[in-house]
Design an enzyme around this catalytic site. Structure first.
Site, PDB file in Angstrom:
ATOM      1  N   GLY A 190       5.358  38.398  21.282  1.00  0.00           N
ATOM      2  CA  GLY A 190       4.578  39.451  20.651  1.00  0.00           C
ATOM      3  C   GLY A 190       3.085  39.205  20.693  1.00  0.00           C
ATOM      4  N   GLU A 203      11.933  27.836  19.335  1.00  0.00           N
ATOM      5  CA  GLU A 203      12.757  28.451  20.377  1.00  0.00           C
ATOM      6  C   GLU A 203      13.982  27.600  20.689  1.00  0.00           C
ATOM      7  OE1 GLU A 203      12.309  31.368  21.354  1.00  0.00           O
ATOM      8  OE2 GLU A 203      10.247  31.797  20.718  1.00  0.00           O
ATOM      9  N   ASP A 251       9.925  24.314  13.535  1.00  0.00           N
ATOM     10  CA  ASP A 251       9.949  25.300  12.463  1.00  0.00           C
ATOM     11  C   ASP A 251       8.614  25.252  11.730  1.00  0.00           C
ATOM     12  OD1 ASP A 251      10.381  26.913  10.276  1.00  0.00           O
ATOM     13  OD2 ASP A 251      12.072  25.755   9.474  1.00  0.00           O
ATOM     14  N   GLY A 266       3.272  30.841  16.204  1.00  0.00           N
ATOM     15  CA  GLY A 266       4.014  31.992  16.706  1.00  0.00           C
ATOM     16  C   GLY A 266       3.536  32.355  18.095  1.00  0.00           C
ATOM     17  N   SER A 267       3.381  31.347  18.949  1.00  0.00           N
ATOM     18  CA  SER A 267       2.693  31.520  20.238  1.00  0.00           C
ATOM     19  C   SER A 267       3.595  31.992  21.367  1.00  0.00           C
ATOM     20  CB  SER A 267       2.050  30.195  20.653  1.00  0.00           C
ATOM     21  OG  SER A 267       3.033  29.167  20.764  1.00  0.00           O
ATOM     22  N   TYR A 322       8.962  50.782   6.109  1.00  0.00           N
ATOM     23  CA  TYR A 322       8.052  49.707   6.492  1.00  0.00           C
ATOM     24  C   TYR A 322       6.997  49.470   5.415  1.00  0.00           C
ATOM     25  CZ  TYR A 322       5.524  46.386   9.285  1.00  0.00           C
ATOM     26  OH  TYR A 322       4.928  45.219   9.710  1.00  0.00           O
TER      27      TYR A 322
END
Length: 403
Positions: free
Chosen positions: A60, A83, A118, A56-57, A244
């Site tokens: 965020g 991406e 993925d 997840g680089s 949440y």
């Protein structure tokens, strides 16, 4: 070289196009906000640094962790993101352009590659671990920072879709909306999730895939003694808890935290550790999809001003703890806490007062909605000072590396 003149094409918080130069400028800012190496030999391309796998680089906290790893610690290793490339109709995704700039800042001598795949798939795991085994032998850190709307179970082939819903009872709360450029306080009501929706959200956003990554690494003997893995989580205010922390996402985060405890036991014989990291509020593509989070974050920013800690600041603090430069700041549930600035009692009391008083008429004096809208645009490279949005730009930016 083909140049295109592009426009945001946004509807609310969703943008169709990303601006490559704006995305690059956002990464440049992150780089400058992150401390330079404290000691000789730790800059990118100098003495070998630790080896990290960051899943997840491109966005965020995962992006901030990648930048801090490279800038401050000369980290080697691999970043994984999923991406979209450019098409005839649309630009590449913001994460595509951010990854390209991150790799450029690491320099030609940097030893950090990026895989576009993925992360939920076994094929991505095999490809990543083959690269890590051939290049480094073993890994020191695994940072798991994944937010996705769906996950295909690699064993059963079933596709799980996450939902953002309360549990037990309906959720009614204020929301931040925009009528053109005018911010409004609206209201939203959501029915509670059924059990199948809760379970699907846990499958997507819980700890199942994190554990598969750790098991894959340990199964191939690819972890160094002292290996440390962390996954990002969030607690947040009781104002947003029904949608949440007490909702479907919270059920997934609880599963993530339970997974950390199981991994801690599994890694102990190897001298390894596993923790979840409770980060503070941030404007991300994932958070903008959560009802009430936009209003809460705008109120929090207005209350704190520059005391609102950036993802770069929080990632810097995290790496200080992971590398042993600072002791682990653990709560009673053995979670690393980076959110003290947000969860301070006085801060939360003040935000509660702002929340109670927030209406469309009072909003301008209570919430920093201009800041929030700019932050959302920056996720796609828009609203970045110094970027010429009228000039044609090269949108066909290549992915920085292939493994």
């Amino acid at each position: 070289m083909t140049l295109r003149q592009i426009k945001p094409g946004n509807r609310g918080f969703l943008y169709v196009n990303s601006h490559p130069e704006g995305c690059a400028a956002v990464v440049d800012e992150l780089w400058q906000q992150t401390p330079a190496p404290a000691a000789p030999g730790t800059a990118p391309g100098t003495a070998p640094g630790p080896v990290a796998l960051i899943i997840g680089s491109s966005a965020g906290y995962g992006l901030a962790a990648t930048v801090a790893a490279l800038r401050t610690h000369g980290m080697r290793g691999l970043g994984i993101a999923f991406e979209a490339p450019e098409t005839e109709r649309r630009t590449a995704s913001g994460g595509w352009y951010r990854t390209a700039r991150t790799a450029a800042l690491a320099g030609p001598d940097g030893d950090f590659a990026f895989l576009n795949a993925d992360a939920f798939s076994d094929a991505a795991k095999e490809q990543a671990l083959d690269h890590l085994a051939a290049r480094y032998g073993r890994v020191d850190h695994l940072v798991y920072s994944v937010a996705a709307p769906r996950r295909t179970d690699p064993v059963t082939g079933e596709v799980h879709h996450s939902v953002i819903k309360p549990l037990g009872s309906a959720y009614r709360a204020k929301t931040l909306q925009f009528d053109g450029d005018t911010p409004l306080v609206g209201s939203l009501e959501l029915d509670p999730a059924v059990e199948a929706e809760r379970n699907a959200t846990v499958q997507v956003m819980g700890g199942a895939d994190w554990k598969r990554w750790v098991d894959a690494l340990t199964g191939r003997g690819l972890v160094h003694p002292g290996f440390h893995t962390v996954a990002l989580t969030y607690v947040g205010s009781d104002l947003t808890a029904p949608i949440y922390r007490a909702g479907t996402i919270g059920a997934a985060k609880q599963h993530l935290e339970d997974t950390a405890r199981r991994l801690q036991q599994d890694l102990a014989p190897l001298g390894g550790q596993a923790h979840t990291v409770v980060a503070g509020a941030a404007v991300t593509q994932a958070s903008t999809a959560i009802p009430s989070i936009a209003l809460y974050t705008s109120l929090l920013r207005a209350e704190l001003g520059d005391g609102f800690r950036s993802t770069a600041q929080q990632a810097t603090a995290l790496w200080q703890q992971l590398t042993g430069a600072a002791p682990l700041q653990l709560d009673e549930e053995q979670r690393i806490r980076l959110d003290g600035w947000e969860m301070d009692d006085e801060v939360q009391a003040a935000v509660h007062e702002r929340w109670a008083a927030a209406t469309t008429d009072t909003l301008a004096g209570l919430a920093d909605t201009d800041w929030f809208r700019a932050q959302v645009g920056r996720l796609y490279g828009w609203h970045v000072p110094g970027t010429d949005y009228d000039a044609p730009v090269r949108t066909a930016v290549p992915w920085p590396s292939a493994i």
